[in-house]
Motif scaffolding. Sequence first.
Motif, PDB file in Angstrom:
ATOM      1  N   ARG A   1      -1.764   6.661  -0.886  1.00 23.50           N
ATOM      2  CA  ARG A   1      -1.516   5.834   0.520  1.00 23.50           C
ATOM      3  C   ARG A   1      -2.954   5.632   1.101  1.00 23.50           C
ATOM      4  O   ARG A   1      -3.961   6.581   0.665  1.00 23.50           O
ATOM      5  CB  ARG A   1      -0.659   6.486   1.347  1.00 23.50           C
ATOM      6  N   PRO A   2      -3.192   4.968   2.118  1.00 21.83           N
ATOM      7  CA  PRO A   2      -4.537   4.772   2.911  1.00 21.83           C
ATOM      8  C   PRO A   2      -4.651   6.317   3.386  1.00 21.83           C
ATOM      9  O   PRO A   2      -3.608   7.102   3.772  1.00 21.83           O
ATOM     10  CB  PRO A   2      -4.216   4.057   3.937  1.00 21.83           C
ATOM     11  N   GLU A   3      -5.919   6.681   3.344  1.00 22.16           N
ATOM     12  CA  GLU A   3      -6.472   7.879   3.856  1.00 22.16           C
ATOM     13  C   GLU A   3      -5.840   8.374   5.070  1.00 22.16           C
ATOM     14  O   GLU A   3      -5.265   9.460   5.411  1.00 22.16           O
ATOM     15  CB  GLU A   3      -7.890   8.188   3.627  1.00 22.16           C
ATOM     16  N   SER A   4      -5.693   7.390   6.009  1.00 24.51           N
ATOM     17  CA  SER A   4      -5.297   7.813   7.661  1.00 24.51           C
ATOM     18  C   SER A   4      -3.638   8.086   7.515  1.00 24.51           C
ATOM     19  O   SER A   4      -3.268   8.968   8.299  1.00 24.51           O
ATOM     20  CB  SER A   4      -5.670   6.565   8.550  1.00 24.51           C
TER      21      SER A   4
ATOM     22  N   ASN B   1       0.717  -1.222   0.129  1.00 23.08           N
ATOM     23  CA  ASN B   1      -0.120   0.149   0.003  1.00 23.08           C
ATOM     24  C   ASN B   1       0.972   1.419  -0.088  1.00 23.08           C
ATOM     25  O   ASN B   1       0.165   2.403   0.211  1.00 23.08           O
ATOM     26  CB  ASN B   1      -0.926  -0.092   1.301  1.00 23.08           C
ATOM     27  N   ASP B   2       2.104   1.121  -0.238  1.00 23.38           N
ATOM     28  CA  ASP B   2       3.129   2.198  -0.110  1.00 23.38           C
ATOM     29  C   ASP B   2       4.266   2.194  -1.155  1.00 23.38           C
ATOM     30  O   ASP B   2       5.180   2.385  -0.787  1.00 23.38           O
ATOM     31  CB  ASP B   2       3.673   2.375   1.224  1.00 23.38           C
TER      32      ASP B   2
ATOM     33  N   SER C   1       8.121   7.579   7.287  1.00 21.06           N
ATOM     34  CA  SER C   1       9.761   7.351   6.831  1.00 21.06           C
ATOM     35  C   SER C   1       9.813   7.318   5.592  1.00 21.06           C
ATOM     36  O   SER C   1      10.977   7.324   5.075  1.00 21.06           O
ATOM     37  CB  SER C   1      10.360   6.612   7.901  1.00 21.06           C
ATOM     38  N   ARG C   2       8.806   6.504   4.858  1.00 19.92           N
ATOM     39  CA  ARG C   2       8.926   5.897   3.517  1.00 19.92           C
ATOM     40  C   ARG C   2       8.969   6.969   2.462  1.00 19.92           C
ATOM     41  O   ARG C   2       8.148   8.005   2.677  1.00 19.92           O
ATOM     42  CB  ARG C   2       7.933   4.865   3.447  1.00 19.92           C
ATOM     43  N   GLY C   3       9.946   6.849   1.611  1.00 22.96           N
ATOM     44  CA  GLY C   3       9.894   7.740   0.250  1.00 22.96           C
ATOM     45  C   GLY C   3      10.580   9.027   0.475  1.00 22.96           C
ATOM     46  O   GLY C   3      11.002   9.342   1.472  1.00 22.96           O
TER      47      GLY C   3
END
Length: 185
Positions: free
Chosen positions: A60-63, A52-53, A100-102
């Motif tokens: 990404r997920p809304e939250s 999902n990422d 932290s991702r991306g």
Amino acid sequence: MEKNRKIVGLCGSLRKGSYNAMLLEFAGTLFPEGIDFEVVSWAELPVYNEDNDTPKVSERPESVVGFRNALADADAFIIASPEYNYSIPGGLKNAIDWASRGKDSPLMHKPVAVMGATQGMWGTVRMQAAFLPVFTFLNMNPVLQPEVLIAQAQNKFDDEGKLKDEAAVGFIKKKIENLISAAKV
């Protein structure tokens, strides 16, 4: 007119009556004028799943988007967390993983301060040490001194959640001062 600096707080515990939530809330009262302080919750985040990422996923997920956006405007971060099994609580680590991702990570290159309260004798020293590799990977600027390790927290807060240990209050004030200095670029 210059905009206020923004410090975002993250609490490592979701428990009602959490000493770390009290600690973070109390720390928020110590920031000087010109600093906006906001506690951001990670309670609604799903467990991290790279499916999902990835660049193949358009959103990404809304939250997660909301959480990352809430962190994006921060000039610095302050984390108050318990220690679970000698380390970072899983839910908080999950939140850090999502943030932290991306290349668009809202955590990269920013100052961060960690403190913790526990009913035990060690004062979250191992949890704080466990964060160092995470901060290194994210090229964050950890504010290491002074250490804020509140042991036997059940004896350090009054009935309204105010920290009554004057030595700890002094350490927190100095930690905040150092965090603010680190946030000035």
